[in-house]
Design a protein around this motif. Structure first.
Motif, PDB file in Angstrom:
ATOM      1  N   LEU A  71       0.818  -1.212   0.000  1.00 60.78           N
ATOM      2  CA  LEU A  71       0.000   0.000   0.000  1.00 60.78           C
ATOM      3  C   LEU A  71       0.855   1.267   0.000  1.00 60.78           C
ATOM      4  O   LEU A  71       0.477   2.268  -0.615  1.00 60.78           O
ATOM      5  N   THR A  72       2.007   1.225   0.671  1.00 62.95           N
ATOM      6  CA  THR A  72       2.896   2.385   0.657  1.00 62.95           C
ATOM      7  C   THR A  72       3.454   2.617  -0.743  1.00 62.95           C
ATOM      8  O   THR A  72       3.513   3.754  -1.212  1.00 62.95           O
ATOM      9  N   ALA A  73       3.829   1.530  -1.433  1.00 59.33           N
ATOM     10  CA  ALA A  73       4.373   1.665  -2.786  1.00 59.33           C
ATOM     11  C   ALA A  73       3.290   2.071  -3.787  1.00 59.33           C
ATOM     12  O   ALA A  73       3.535   2.904  -4.659  1.00 59.33           O
ATOM     13  N   ARG A  74       2.098   1.521  -3.663  1.00 59.69           N
ATOM     14  CA  ARG A  74       1.039   1.777  -4.653  1.00 59.69           C
ATOM     15  C   ARG A  74       0.242   3.056  -4.377  1.00 59.69           C
ATOM     16  O   ARG A  74      -0.141   3.751  -5.308  1.00 59.69           O
ATOM     17  N   SER A  87       1.545  10.887   3.702  1.00 66.22           N
ATOM     18  CA  SER A  87       2.061  10.088   2.599  1.00 66.22           C
ATOM     19  C   SER A  87       3.553   9.850   2.822  1.00 66.22           C
ATOM     20  O   SER A  87       4.243  10.697   3.385  1.00 66.22           O
ATOM     21  N   VAL A  88       4.032   8.708   2.372  1.00 64.12           N
ATOM     22  CA  VAL A  88       5.454   8.368   2.482  1.00 64.12           C
ATOM     23  C   VAL A  88       6.080   8.545   1.104  1.00 64.12           C
ATOM     24  O   VAL A  88       5.599   7.989   0.115  1.00 64.12           O
ATOM     25  N   VAL A  89       7.158   9.328   1.043  1.00 63.81           N
ATOM     26  CA  VAL A  89       7.834   9.614  -0.224  1.00 63.81           C
ATOM     27  C   VAL A  89       9.342   9.423  -0.057  1.00 63.81           C
ATOM     28  O   VAL A  89       9.852   9.331   1.051  1.00 63.81           O
ATOM     29  N   ARG A  90      10.038   9.408  -1.198  1.00 64.79           N
ATOM     30  CA  ARG A  90      11.503   9.357  -1.176  1.00 64.79           C
ATOM     31  C   ARG A  90      12.029  10.723  -0.762  1.00 64.79           C
ATOM     32  O   ARG A  90      11.551  11.758  -1.237  1.00 64.79           O
ATOM     33  N   LEU A  91      13.006  10.721   0.114  1.00 61.52           N
ATOM     34  CA  LEU A  91      13.619  11.967   0.562  1.00 61.52           C
ATOM     35  C   LEU A  91      14.330  12.668  -0.589  1.00 61.52           C
ATOM     36  O   LEU A  91      14.282  13.889  -0.708  1.00 61.52           O
ATOM     37  N   ALA A  92      14.956  11.900  -1.460  1.00 65.05           N
ATOM     38  CA  ALA A  92      15.771  12.475  -2.523  1.00 65.05           C
ATOM     39  C   ALA A  92      14.982  13.366  -3.479  1.00 65.05           C
ATOM     40  O   ALA A  92      15.427  14.452  -3.845  1.00 65.05           O
ATOM     41  N   ALA A 102       9.759   0.220   0.227  1.00 63.01           N
ATOM     42  CA  ALA A 102       8.664   0.187   1.209  1.00 63.01           C
ATOM     43  C   ALA A 102       8.771  -1.061   2.086  1.00 63.01           C
ATOM     44  O   ALA A 102       8.538  -0.993   3.298  1.00 63.01           O
ATOM     45  N   LEU A 103       9.142  -2.194   1.478  1.00 62.10           N
ATOM     46  CA  LEU A 103       9.334  -3.422   2.251  1.00 62.10           C
ATOM     47  C   LEU A 103      10.513  -3.261   3.210  1.00 62.10           C
ATOM     48  O   LEU A 103      10.433  -3.644   4.377  1.00 62.10           O
ATOM     49  N   GLY A 104      11.608  -2.670   2.742  1.00 65.27           N
ATOM     50  CA  GLY A 104      12.764  -2.429   3.606  1.00 65.27           C
ATOM     51  C   GLY A 104      12.416  -1.514   4.769  1.00 65.27           C
ATOM     52  O   GLY A 104      12.827  -1.752   5.912  1.00 65.27           O
ATOM     53  N   ARG A 105      11.637  -0.485   4.509  1.00 68.39           N
ATOM     54  CA  ARG A 105      11.196   0.437   5.567  1.00 68.39           C
ATOM     55  C   ARG A 105      10.353  -0.309   6.595  1.00 68.39           C
ATOM     56  O   ARG A 105      10.535  -0.162   7.802  1.00 68.39           O
ATOM     57  N   HIS A 106       9.431  -1.133   6.115  1.00 68.07           N
ATOM     58  CA  HIS A 106       8.541  -1.887   7.005  1.00 68.07           C
ATOM     59  C   HIS A 106       9.327  -2.918   7.825  1.00 68.07           C
ATOM     60  O   HIS A 106       9.130  -3.038   9.033  1.00 68.07           O
ATOM     61  N   LEU A 107      10.220  -3.658   7.172  1.00 70.12           N
ATOM     62  CA  LEU A 107      11.007  -4.663   7.896  1.00 70.12           C
ATOM     63  C   LEU A 107      11.973  -4.020   8.889  1.00 70.12           C
ATOM     64  O   LEU A 107      12.216  -4.567   9.966  1.00 70.12           O
ATOM     65  N   ALA A 108      12.520  -2.858   8.534  1.00 69.72           N
ATOM     66  CA  ALA A 108      13.381  -2.136   9.482  1.00 69.72           C
ATOM     67  C   ALA A 108      12.567  -1.728  10.705  1.00 69.72           C
ATOM     68  O   ALA A 108      13.030  -1.854  11.851  1.00 69.72           O
TER      69      ALA A 108
END
Length: 166
Positions: A71-74, A87-92, A102-108
């Motif tokens: 859901l974060t990616a889509r 909303s979650v976005v790329r900082l860059a 998004a999976l890395g963020r969630h697993l972290a």
């Protein structure tokens, strides 16, 4: 000089906490319904073993790997975040996160809950970080922003001018 988003664009800590609580309630609600359904099948469906409860495990794993990351990616966030106007976005570049990020963020985020000190530092970092990033945001370079901005009051939106000679 600090470069970054304009003031008022960053999601505040209170909304982030509310969004997390909404997502937890939603996930537990889904798991509860599946568990009750499995229990009814075991009790009244003539099942000779507890195999229907494996559906609960499958739903839990699906929620773990699909709910937040997908859901974060889509959509830019989970239902809790979207309901809170975040909303979650790329900082860059402010673009959407890929599923991998998004999976890395969630697993972290989940992994930090396994280490007591990190489970406290992760959300607390959001309080003193200039970009209001939790540690799990820093891991993948994400930023939580406000999707809906309240209009500025007319007095604040009007440019300030000083008379000549002042």
């Amino acid at each position: 000089m600090h470069l970054g988003p304009a003031p008022g664009v960053l999601g505040n800590q209170g909304l982030r906490l509310l969004a997390l609580l909404l997502d937890i309630v939603f996930a537990f609600g889904v798991l509860s319904l599946v568990t009750v359904g499995a229990g009814l099948v075991v009790t009244f469906g003539g099942s000779r073993d507890n195999a229907p409860y494996h559906v609960t495990l499958l739903v839990a794993v699906a929620l773990l790997f699909l709910y937040s990351p997908l859901l974060t990616a889509r959509c830019g966030g989970t239902p809790g975040k979207l309901l809170c106007g975040l909303s979650v976005v790329r900082l860059a570049d402010g673009g959407p996160l890929s599923y991998g990020a998004a999976l890395g963020r969630h697993l972290a985020h989940l992994g930090m809950w396994l280490v007591p000190a990190l489970s406290l530092l992760d959300p607390l970092n959001c309080l003193w970080d200039g970009l209001r990033q939790c540690l799990h945001d820093k891991v993948v370079g994400s930023l939580v922003i406000r999707r809906r901005m309240r209009p500025l009051p007319a007095a604040a939106a009007a440019p300030v001018t000083t008379p000549a000679g002042s």
